[in-house]
Design an enzyme around this catalytic site. Structure first.
Site, PDB file in Angstrom:
ATOM      1  N   HIS A 131       0.838  -1.201   0.000  1.00  0.00           N
ATOM      2  CA  HIS A 131       0.000   0.000   0.000  1.00  0.00           C
ATOM      3  C   HIS A 131       0.870   1.247   0.000  1.00  0.00           C
ATOM      4  CE1 HIS A 131       1.179  -0.330   4.175  1.00  0.00           C
ATOM      5  NE2 HIS A 131       0.804   0.931   4.364  1.00  0.00           N
ATOM      6  N   ASP A 133       0.507   5.034   1.814  1.00  0.00           N
ATOM      7  CA  ASP A 133      -0.299   5.564   2.914  1.00  0.00           C
ATOM      8  C   ASP A 133      -1.370   6.557   2.451  1.00  0.00           C
ATOM      9  OD1 ASP A 133       1.181   4.067   4.677  1.00  0.00           O
ATOM     10  OD2 ASP A 133       2.586   5.694   5.123  1.00  0.00           O
ATOM     11  N   HIS A 286       4.785   0.319   0.165  1.00  0.00           N
ATOM     12  CA  HIS A 286       5.546  -0.505   1.109  1.00  0.00           C
ATOM     13  C   HIS A 286       4.686  -1.632   1.673  1.00  0.00           C
ATOM     14  CE1 HIS A 286       3.740   2.806   3.411  1.00  0.00           C
ATOM     15  NE2 HIS A 286       3.688   1.990   4.442  1.00  0.00           N
ATOM     16  N   ARG A 302       5.159   6.197  14.344  1.00  0.00           N
ATOM     17  CA  ARG A 302       5.041   6.735  12.973  1.00  0.00           C
ATOM     18  C   ARG A 302       4.372   8.100  12.988  1.00  0.00           C
ATOM     19  NH1 ARG A 302       1.001   3.661   9.437  1.00  0.00           N
ATOM     20  NH2 ARG A 302      -0.378   5.261  10.244  1.00  0.00           N
TER      21      ARG A 302
END
Ligand code: SIN
Length: 313
Positions: A131, A133, A286, A302
């Site tokens: 995917h 983000d 990623h 994150r």
């Protein structure tokens, strides 16, 4: 070694390479994407040093690994703010799985298999599928900064794909076919596919799914800083190509997903403690490898930075 010396011909045409600063400690990690930066003062860098880092980021096709970084959550957020406005857990009414945001620092999303007294300390299995983000939103994230605080002795790698390199490898005929196409991205896509990824599992039967965002984006995206084109579809969220019969759309997306995930376009990151990995969501996707849980704890912070409406190339 300066990144300029390590550049291969496939990135020779990246804008700004002439501005590369030789004082940055940069080493290419793979021929296709990714560079390692050592001794970078994340909390105390000047604007000029940050600009040099951005240039190195562009030259590395949107993936930097800053080693041996020691920052507090506040410094992590402050550094992310240099890239743009951080996405906030509490401010987003569509926020899904919101309890994984850091209780004191709502710009920090916790990714972890760690559980204390029965309370998960982060989202386990975040991103365990290909995917980019936030492409299910109208303004997908510009970039994400993932900080490795606790790592298992082995496993828990993250694999990155360069969507600009895979775009360039297409035939001119395929590039012409993709030109002007748009695709729909939705969080519900994984369910429609019957995928077992963690979003799907955690969302089944929940009202979140009904509120899942859907967005339409160009299939080929222009990168404002580098001038590069990149593919902008991903198996996690892209459901179909607009204006095609479903069999046509399915065949084309299946081809693009198989094409973009070929080994030649990937870099697999083996985490070290205190790595700060920064990826550009404009031109990469990623996959977090969920293979480590029998071996230990993985605990990451994150911060994702808000992006803009993608521009068609
Ligand atoms: C993510 O997709 O943001 C998580 C990546 C990872 O945990 O390696």
């Amino acid at each position: 070694m300066a990144l300029a010396a390590a550049t291969s011909s496939n990135i020779a045409n990246i804008a700004n390479t002439e501005n590369l600063d030789t004082s940055l400690n940069v080493k290419r990690l793979s021929p296709v994407l990714g560079a390692e930066v050592t001794s970078f003062d994340v909390a105390g860098c000047t604007d000029a040093q940050f600009e040099q880092l951005l240039t190195a980021w562009d030259c590395a096709h949107g993936l930097l690994v800053l080693r041996d970084v020691h920052i507090s959550p506040a410094e992590h957020i402050a550094f992310a703010r240099r890239f743009g406005e951080p996405a906030m857990g509490t401010a987003d009414p569509h926020s899904i799985l919101g309890h994984y945001w850091h209780p004191e620092f709502p710009a920090i999303y916790r990714v972890s298999n760690k559980v204390i007294n029965g309370v998960p300390q982060g989202r386990e299995d975040a991103g365990t599928y290909w995917h980019t983000d936030g492409t299910h939103g109208n303004t997908p994230s510009r970039c994400s900064l993932l900080y490795g605080l606790e790592l298992p002795p082995c496993g828990g790698d993250t694999i990155f794909a360069s969507l600009s390199t895979s775009y360039e490898a297409l035939s001119d005929t395929m590039k012409r076919l993709l030109q002007g196409l748009t695709a729909v991205h939705t969080l519900a896509k994984t369910l429609a596919d019957g995928s077992q990824n963690s979003y799907a599992k955690e969302l089944v039967g929940k009202a979140d799914l009904a509120a899942a965002k859907t967005a339409t984006h160009p299939v080929v995206r222009y990168h404002a800083r580098t001038g590069h084109r990149s593919l902008f579809v991903n198996p996690g969220f892209t459901s179909h190509i607009v204006g095609m019969h479903s069999a046509e759309s399915k065949a084309l997306l299946e081809f693009l997903f198989a094409h973009t995930t070929q080994q030649e376009f990937l870099y697999r990151h083996q985490w070290r403690r205190n790595d700060l990995v920064i990826w550009d969501n404009t031109c990469t996707m990623h996959y977090a490898v969920s293979d480590y849980k029998a071996y230990g704890v993985r605990y990451m912070h994150r911060v994702s930075v808000k992006g803009e409406t993608p521009v068609a190339a």
